[in-house]
Design a protein around this motif. Sequence first.
Motif, PDB file in Angstrom:
ATOM      1  N   LEU A 378      44.655  32.865  51.419  1.00 45.34           N
ATOM      2  CA  LEU A 378      45.399  34.100  51.688  1.00 45.34           C
ATOM      3  C   LEU A 378      46.874  33.799  51.933  1.00 45.34           C
ATOM      4  O   LEU A 378      47.750  34.561  51.498  1.00 45.34           O
ATOM      5  N   MET A 379      47.166  32.698  52.634  1.00 44.91           N
ATOM      6  CA  MET A 379      48.565  32.298  52.842  1.00 44.91           C
ATOM      7  C   MET A 379      49.272  32.048  51.510  1.00 44.91           C
ATOM      8  O   MET A 379      50.385  32.538  51.280  1.00 44.91           O
ATOM      9  N   VAL A 380      48.629  31.269  50.636  1.00 46.98           N
ATOM     10  CA  VAL A 380      49.236  30.936  49.344  1.00 46.98           C
ATOM     11  C   VAL A 380      49.398  32.198  48.501  1.00 46.98           C
ATOM     12  O   VAL A 380      50.425  32.394  47.832  1.00 46.98           O
ATOM     13  N   THR A 381      48.412  33.085  48.552  1.00 50.34           N
ATOM     14  CA  THR A 381      48.518  34.366  47.846  1.00 50.34           C
ATOM     15  C   THR A 381      49.730  35.154  48.333  1.00 50.34           C
ATOM     16  O   THR A 381      50.487  35.719  47.538  1.00 50.34           O
ATOM     17  N   GLY A 382      49.930  35.163  49.658  1.00 54.72           N
ATOM     18  CA  GLY A 382      51.070  35.889  50.230  1.00 54.72           C
ATOM     19  C   GLY A 382      52.399  35.227  49.924  1.00 54.72           C
ATOM     20  O   GLY A 382      53.396  35.909  49.628  1.00 54.72           O
ATOM     21  N   ILE A 383      52.454  33.892  49.991  1.00 53.04           N
ATOM     22  CA  ILE A 383      53.703  33.171  49.735  1.00 53.04           C
ATOM     23  C   ILE A 383      54.205  33.441  48.321  1.00 53.04           C
ATOM     24  O   ILE A 383      55.405  33.614  48.091  1.00 53.04           O
ATOM     25  N   PHE A 384      53.283  33.488  47.364  1.00 55.93           N
ATOM     26  CA  PHE A 384      53.680  33.717  45.976  1.00 55.93           C
ATOM     27  C   PHE A 384      53.625  35.199  45.579  1.00 55.93           C
ATOM     28  O   PHE A 384      53.703  35.520  44.401  1.00 55.93           O
ATOM     29  N   ASP A 385      53.475  36.051  46.602  1.00 54.89           N
ATOM     30  CA  ASP A 385      53.511  37.500  46.382  1.00 54.89           C
ATOM     31  C   ASP A 385      52.517  37.929  45.305  1.00 54.89           C
ATOM     32  O   ASP A 385      52.838  38.697  44.398  1.00 54.89           O
ATOM     33  N   LYS A 386      51.280  37.414  45.420  1.00 53.50           N
ATOM     34  CA  LYS A 386      50.260  37.696  44.413  1.00 53.50           C
ATOM     35  C   LYS A 386      49.115  38.549  44.956  1.00 53.50           C
ATOM     36  O   LYS A 386      48.033  38.578  44.364  1.00 53.50           O
ATOM     37  N   VAL A 387      49.321  39.221  46.084  1.00 55.33           N
ATOM     38  CA  VAL A 387      48.255  40.048  46.644  1.00 55.33           C
ATOM     39  C   VAL A 387      47.916  41.163  45.659  1.00 55.33           C
ATOM     40  O   VAL A 387      48.800  41.919  45.245  1.00 55.33           O
ATOM     41  N   PRO A 388      46.652  41.277  45.224  1.00 56.54           N
ATOM     42  CA  PRO A 388      46.272  42.322  44.264  1.00 56.54           C
ATOM     43  C   PRO A 388      46.672  43.709  44.742  1.00 56.54           C
ATOM     44  O   PRO A 388      46.399  44.087  45.875  1.00 56.54           O
ATOM     45  N   GLY A 389      47.364  44.431  43.867  1.00 57.06           N
ATOM     46  CA  GLY A 389      47.758  45.790  44.198  1.00 57.06           C
ATOM     47  C   GLY A 389      49.083  45.893  44.921  1.00 57.06           C
ATOM     48  O   GLY A 389      49.564  46.982  45.203  1.00 57.06           O
ATOM     49  N   LYS A 390      49.691  44.732  45.233  1.00 62.87           N
ATOM     50  CA  LYS A 390      50.988  44.748  45.922  1.00 62.87           C
ATOM     51  C   LYS A 390      51.989  43.930  45.126  1.00 62.87           C
ATOM     52  O   LYS A 390      51.672  42.925  44.523  1.00 62.87           O
ATOM     53  N   GLY A 391      53.223  44.356  45.184  1.00 63.12           N
ATOM     54  CA  GLY A 391      54.322  43.573  44.608  1.00 63.12           C
ATOM     55  C   GLY A 391      54.267  43.455  43.100  1.00 63.12           C
ATOM     56  O   GLY A 391      54.809  42.532  42.522  1.00 63.12           O
ATOM     57  N   LYS A 392      53.599  44.403  42.439  1.00 64.62           N
ATOM     58  CA  LYS A 392      53.487  44.310  40.981  1.00 64.62           C
ATOM     59  C   LYS A 392      54.826  44.510  40.288  1.00 64.62           C
ATOM     60  O   LYS A 392      55.022  44.070  39.156  1.00 64.62           O
ATOM     61  N   ASN A 393      55.726  45.166  40.951  1.00 66.75           N
ATOM     62  CA  ASN A 393      57.018  45.429  40.339  1.00 66.75           C
ATOM     63  C   ASN A 393      58.090  44.447  40.781  1.00 66.75           C
ATOM     64  O   ASN A 393      59.256  44.593  40.445  1.00 66.75           O
ATOM     65  N   SER A 394      57.690  43.471  41.584  1.00 71.19           N
ATOM     66  CA  SER A 394      58.663  42.497  42.069  1.00 71.19           C
ATOM     67  C   SER A 394      58.316  41.125  41.528  1.00 71.19           C
ATOM     68  O   SER A 394      57.197  40.826  41.153  1.00 71.19           O
ATOM     69  N   LYS A 395      59.289  40.260  41.461  1.00 65.15           N
ATOM     70  CA  LYS A 395      59.099  38.902  40.995  1.00 65.15           C
ATOM     71  C   LYS A 395      58.431  38.080  42.069  1.00 65.15           C
ATOM     72  O   LYS A 395      58.605  38.311  43.243  1.00 65.15           O
ATOM     73  N   ALA A 396      57.671  37.087  41.635  1.00 66.94           N
ATOM     74  CA  ALA A 396      57.025  36.202  42.600  1.00 66.94           C
ATOM     75  C   ALA A 396      58.089  35.435  43.356  1.00 66.94           C
ATOM     76  O   ALA A 396      59.133  35.092  42.843  1.00 66.94           O
ATOM     77  N   LYS A 397      57.790  35.186  44.616  1.00 70.15           N
ATOM     78  CA  LYS A 397      58.738  34.456  45.459  1.00 70.15           C
ATOM     79  C   LYS A 397      58.948  33.055  44.928  1.00 70.15           C
ATOM     80  O   LYS A 397      58.027  32.393  44.467  1.00 70.15           O
ATOM     81  N   GLU A 398      60.162  32.593  45.001  1.00 70.61           N
ATOM     82  CA  GLU A 398      60.469  31.223  44.584  1.00 70.61           C
ATOM     83  C   GLU A 398      60.285  30.297  45.752  1.00 70.61           C
ATOM     84  O   GLU A 398      60.616  30.598  46.886  1.00 70.61           O
ATOM     85  N   ILE A 399      59.744  29.120  45.482  1.00 69.47           N
ATOM     86  CA  ILE A 399      59.533  28.120  46.527  1.00 69.47           C
ATOM     87  C   ILE A 399      60.608  27.045  46.395  1.00 69.47           C
ATOM     88  O   ILE A 399      60.784  26.502  45.329  1.00 69.47           O
TER      89      ILE A 399
END
Length: 399
Positions: A378-399
Motif C-alpha cells: 500500500l505504501m508503494v502504491t501510494g508513493i507512485f500514485d497508483k491507487v485504483p480510482g485515484k490520480g488518474k489524471n495526474s502523473k505518477a510521482k517521481e522518485i
Amino acid sequence: MKKNSFFNSLVFKLILGIIIGIFVGRISNESAIVVIDTIKRILGDLISYIVPLIILGFITPAIVSLKESAGKILSVTLIICYISSVGAATMSFLAGRAIIPKLNIASNVGAGNVIPESIFKLSIAPIMPVMTALVTSILFGIAVIVTKSEHWENLLLELNKIILSIVNNFVIKILPLYIATTFAALSYEGAIISELPIFLKIILIVIIGHFIWMTVMYSIAGAISKTNPKEVFKHYLPAYLTAVGTMSSAATLPVALECARKSKTLDPKIRDFAIPLCSNTHLCGSVLTEVFFVMTVSQILTGKLPETSNMIVFIVLLGIFAIAAPGVPGGTVVASLGLITSVLGFNDTGTALMLSIFALQDSFGTACNVTSDGAIALMVTGIFDKVPGKGKNSKAKEI
C-alpha cells in the motif's frame, strides 16, 4: 449452505486444521505420528517446490508490466523493507531495556516426546533455491524490458495464469492438511502443551509488539496512500493463520497473494510485484522477535542485557541479514547466527537457547511479516500514485 459461508472459507478450514492437529497429536502413538510426520514432510516439500515457481510466475511478469518504473519500484520497496526491519528492531530493543530486567524468566525448556524416524523417505527438492528464484525473476524481468521482447512478455503473462491456477487449485487445497499435520507433530512432541507456558510471558510481550508494529505500518501506509488501510488488512486473516500454521513466509505466499488481491486500494501490478518480493525480504516480525529474545537470553545467561553499542551494531546488520534470509521457518535467526556469536558474543549454550525460544513463537513472527507486507504494498502504491480510482489524471510521482 452458501458457497461463501464462513464454514466454507479458508479461515474456518485453517482453524479446524489447527484444532484437529493438536487433538490428533495428543492421542497418537509412535506408529501414527510417524505416518503423520511423513505426510507433513511430503506436503512441506511440495509447497517448497512450488514457491520458486510462484516467485518466477508473479514477480517477473509484474516487473515486465511495470516497464520503465520497475527499477524505481524495486529500489523503493527494498528500502522500505530495510527501514521497517530496523524500526521494528529498535522498538523491540527499547521495550526490552524497559521490560526484561523486571521479568522472572525460566531458563530451561521441558523435554518432550521425540518423533521416531520414518522408514519411508521422499525428498522433493525445489528446482532452485528461493533467493535464486528471486534474483532470477528480477534480472529476467528487467532484461525483457530492456530488450522490449513482446514475445517473452506474452509468455510471462501466460506463465502468471498457469502458476495462479496451480496456487488456487492445489496449494490452497492442501494447506489445511499441512497445517493439521504440523500442529499434530508439535502437540505430540509436547511443544504446545509443555514448552510454551515456560516462556509465555516473553512470547505474549513479543506478540503484542507484533500488533503494535503492524498498526504503525498500516497507519503510515494509510497516510502515504491517503486511503483507509483497513481495506487491505481486513482481508489478511487467512494469511495470518496460514503463517501461524506453516511458520514460513514462503509457504504462506499463495494465501497472502489471494488476500491482497481482494483489496480495492492496491494497484494490481505493484501488488503482484511487492507481495512476493516482500515475502522473502521483509521480516520485521522475525527481527523484532529476535532482538527481544537475544536480550532475554543474555539476561538469563549473564544476568545483564547486552551493551547498547553492541545492540546498535547488531540491529543495523540484522536489517541487512533479514533481507537476505529465506522465507522459511527460522530463516532469520539461522541466517544471523554469525551476528549472534560475533557481535553479541553468545556461546554454544546461548545459541542453542536462542534457537529453542525462537522456535516456540516463530509462527507469530512469520504472521507479522506476512501481514505487514500488505502495508508495504500500500505504501508503494501510494508513493507512485497508483491507487485504483485515484490520480488518474495526474502523473505518477517521481522518485
